[in-house]
Every structure is written in structure tokens, then in C-alpha cells.
Write a protein that holds these residues in place. Sequence first.
Motif, mmCIF file in Angstrom:
data_model
loop_
_atom_site.group_PDB
_atom_site.id
_atom_site.type_symbol
_atom_site.label_atom_id
_atom_site.label_comp_id
_atom_site.label_asym_id
_atom_site.label_seq_id
_atom_site.Cartn_x
_atom_site.Cartn_y
_atom_site.Cartn_z
ATOM 1 N N SER A 63 -4.706 1.418 2.546
ATOM 2 C CA SER A 63 -4.746 1.888 1.371
ATOM 3 C C SER A 63 -5.791 0.868 0.597
ATOM 4 O O SER A 63 -6.363 1.464 -0.252
ATOM 5 C CB SER A 63 -3.226 1.626 0.597
ATOM 6 N N GLN A 88 -0.338 -0.029 6.260
ATOM 7 C CA GLN A 88 -0.325 0.672 4.983
ATOM 8 C C GLN A 88 -1.178 0.193 4.165
ATOM 9 O O GLN A 88 -1.969 0.745 3.388
ATOM 10 C CB GLN A 88 0.786 1.096 4.321
ATOM 11 N N ARG A 89 -1.166 -1.178 4.093
ATOM 12 C CA ARG A 89 -1.796 -2.208 2.957
ATOM 13 C C ARG A 89 -3.377 -2.010 3.440
ATOM 14 O O ARG A 89 -4.120 -2.151 2.511
ATOM 15 C CB ARG A 89 -1.379 -3.805 3.147
ATOM 16 N N GLY A 107 0.936 -1.331 -0.013
ATOM 17 C CA GLY A 107 -0.088 0.049 0.017
ATOM 18 C C GLY A 107 0.847 1.282 0.040
ATOM 19 O O GLY A 107 0.366 2.347 -0.181
ATOM 20 N N ALA A 108 2.095 1.195 0.286
ATOM 21 C CA ALA A 108 3.157 2.382 0.379
ATOM 22 C C ALA A 108 3.664 2.621 -0.914
ATOM 23 O O ALA A 108 4.579 1.628 -1.278
ATOM 24 C CB ALA A 108 4.168 2.303 1.411
ATOM 25 N N SER A 109 3.391 3.626 -1.592
ATOM 26 C CA SER A 109 4.349 3.945 -2.763
ATOM 27 C C SER A 109 5.436 4.717 -2.317
ATOM 28 O O SER A 109 6.578 4.946 -3.412
ATOM 29 C CB SER A 109 3.352 4.881 -3.852
ATOM 30 N N GLU A 130 -1.245 9.675 2.698
ATOM 31 C CA GLU A 130 -1.767 8.477 2.206
ATOM 32 C C GLU A 130 -0.526 7.861 1.389
ATOM 33 O O GLU A 130 0.014 8.505 0.658
ATOM 34 C CB GLU A 130 -3.209 8.544 1.408
ATOM 35 N N SER A 131 -0.474 6.422 1.559
ATOM 36 C CA SER A 131 0.472 5.617 0.864
ATOM 37 C C SER A 131 1.840 5.918 0.907
ATOM 38 O O SER A 131 2.694 5.815 0.080
ATOM 39 C CB SER A 131 0.125 5.889 -0.606
#
Length: 481
Positions: free
Chosen positions: A262, A258-259, A132-134, A222-223
Motif C-alpha cells: 500500500s 499490505q503495509r 495499509g489495509a482499510s 488493494e488495501s
Amino acid sequence: MSDTPFGFSNPDDDPDRRKDEGSGSGGAGGGMPFGFGLPGSGGSDNPFGGQGFDPAQFGQMLSQFGQMLAGMGSAMGSGGGSGPVNYDIATKLARQQIGSVDPVSPRTADAVTDAARLAELWLDAATTLPAGASKVVAWTPVDWLDNTLETWKRLCDPIAEQVNGMMLNGLPEEARAMAGPMLGMFSQMGGVAFGSQLGQALGQLSKEVLTSTDIGLPLGPESTAALLPAAVESFGEGLEQPAQEVLVFLAAREAAHQRLYSHVPWLRQRMLATVEEYARGIRMDMSSIEDLAQGLDPSALTDPSKLEEILKQGAFEPQTTPEQKAALERLETMLALVEGWVETVVADALGERLPGASALTETLRRRRATGGPAEQTFATLVGLELRPRKVREAAALWRRLTTDAGTEARDHVWAHPDLLPDSSDLDNPTAFVDRVIGGGTGAFEDPIAQLQATMEREQAERDRAAEDGSDEDRTGDDSTS
């Protein structure tokens, strides 16, 4: 932290909240949000209570109050005092408390990135939710403050607005008519008080949180997965675990959070909305203002030291409503479900690869049980204590569901809020698992049946909360008779 930062704590109806695992966590007992209230002691003169309203005396008090407020605004350099909380003051005080910090070195930033990359690789086999984390970042305490302040605004504004409104509405009608536009000064004064206490709390918290999701809520952008290397290093001291393993473990927890946030689109909004819902339910018995105002000495408004004492008293007790109890239970249960899911997924991902993972998990649980800084701040902000028993029960439910139904069925539960287990399911996970994989599967997948079950469950919670409130009222009547 020895001092409660905001002074907000719900009157404790649940004895488990204090005795669970000998926990000393939590906020102040029964103060108003942010510790703001009118004094109950002082001089004998009363501008608007007791023997009647004295316009001359009240006018003098307003004049003194205006002079004092103008001086305080100038001294604090407050340029953005509009709104229920003065965030200019909050930011300045937080930065003062943080002091000077060294920037994260490139080597440390690379170590955080590598740990997160490894954790994501291992998590892929433990959950169906993709990464989920970019972006992965290493924050200093100042970075944490700057990147989480917007979320704190959303959490704090509803509470401060409600308290400010109750304070102004509590003035006698005659006093309100006379004050006129001066009433805005009371709101500004509340914003200064709230901002100063919030700033002190965030300054302390920024030096001790480990990740952006350390309190369970998605505070950062976010992310974006974020770790605070200085706090991580302090956390690892004395654990007899390799520093790299500690870093990978915490990176895995952050990545798992985060997963979830997200790829479960409703979760972030539902979490923050429940806090707002709880804040809107704050009520006070405004008849108590007349009694408390009898000791109000207007001259105290010209003395900053006396004013500070007044603001710290927290004279009013919030009245617990059935709506508040229901919102608080939903928030507590949802936080426990998030933390329990993260524990389960991280254990599956790291269990055989990181020998110390289970010991680190238990260390975090003890940290929470003894009232770590994140738990103290969150408890005093919304009156919530994330109790270890709740998290253990949630983790046990997710573990049972994983074993009996598989990873895909477990993660599918997050597809809609109505599919999630409630607090009663934490006490009886077998029934919930049976609904997912057994005879209750049809109802589990039927939205109409699920909606009906949700409505019945929420009505039962309201009835239970109302009954608890009636019991408390009867107990109070018996004690005074």
C-alpha cells in the motif's frame, strides 16, 4: 498437488534451484506453459510436414477440428471463449473442485478482525510504514477465487498469448494461407485448454492458501487484508501452538504485506510487470515443429480423450533468452526481499509477545522448502521457485540493516526501486549496508549516480546471462559431436 497445473517451467540453468535445502518444490520440468504442445507420436500421415504439404489432408483435419471444437464448446457451456484463456471454463472447473463450502461464521470473522487489529497495533512499533489495509475480511475458498481472479488474468494472459502466437506462427506458410479464418479456432482451442488447467490449479490452491499474499504477490484487492480460516485451522493442526497465536501470527504477516504494497506505490506494478516481461520473452525453436508434426494423426482431433493426451504432452521446450534470465532473477530477488522484510518486521513486532513466532516462521519456511501448494502453482506459472536460501539471505540483510542503520533507514530503502539491494547484495549484505550508512551514502542518495549504478548492474546481468547461454550452446555442441 501432485499434478503440475500449467506445465510451465523454465529449463533449469541454476543447479541451486533443485538442490537448495533438498527442496522438492517447483513445477514440471521443461514443459510449455499450461502443458500445451503438438504431439510427437501417432499415425504416420503428416498434413504439413515431412514429405510436403497435403492440402486435402490438412483441409480434412481442419474440418474435424472445427466439429470437435464446436462440440467441446457446447459441452463446457463456454460463453466467454474470447481471449488467450477461457476464464469461464477456469471458473467453472475451479468451483467444481472446491465443492460446497460453509460460509464463515460471524464468530470466526470477528476473531480474524480482532487478530488483525492486534497485529496492526504491534506492527506500528516495528516499521515506519503505516497500516495499509482499510478492510479485514475472512474468505472462503470461493471468496478467494472470486477476489483474485483478476490478478491471475494479468499473470496468465501474457503467457497464453505468447504460446498461442508461437503455435500459429509455427504453421507452414501454405497451411496458414489455406486455414484463413480457421486459425481463430486454434486460438479458441488454446483458450479452452489453458482455462481448464488453470481452473483445476486454482480450485486446489484456493483450499490451501492461508492469506491473500501467501505466494508473495498481491493477488487480492488493494488495501484488503484477507485470511482463510479453514486453511489456517488446517495449518495449525499438529503445531502445538495455540490456535489464537497462529491466527495472530498469520494476520501480522498479511498486515505487513499490505503495509508494503500500500505504501510502496511502485511495488505492485513492478512485480506484475516483471512477470509480464518474462512472458514476453518466451521463445521456441520453431524448426522443431516439422519433426514433431510428422506423427500428427488428424483423426485424434475428433477423439476428446486423445486430444487431452495431446494437450498434456507439452512437446516444445521454451528457449531461455538473456532477457528472460534477467527478468526471472529480478522477480526472484524482489519476492525474496518482500518475504525477508516481512519476516524481519513480524519478528520484531511479535518476538517477545508471541513465544511461538520463531517456530511458526520456521514452519512456513519448511512448508516453502518442501513445495507447498502456493509455491508449486507459482513455480509452474512463471517458472520461479522462491527458494528458502534467497529468503533467508534477504531476511539476514534486512536484519543487519535494521541493527546497524535503524528502522527508518531500512524502510527508506523501499522509497525507489533503484535503492533496493540486488541479488549480489544478498550474497554480500555488508557492502549494501555500508552504501546506506557508510562511505557510499552520497551515491545512495544521488539519483544520477544511482541510475548509473543501476545501468551498469543490469548490463552486467545481461552479459552474465548471455555468457551462460553461450556456455550451454557449447555444451550442447560438444555432446552432439
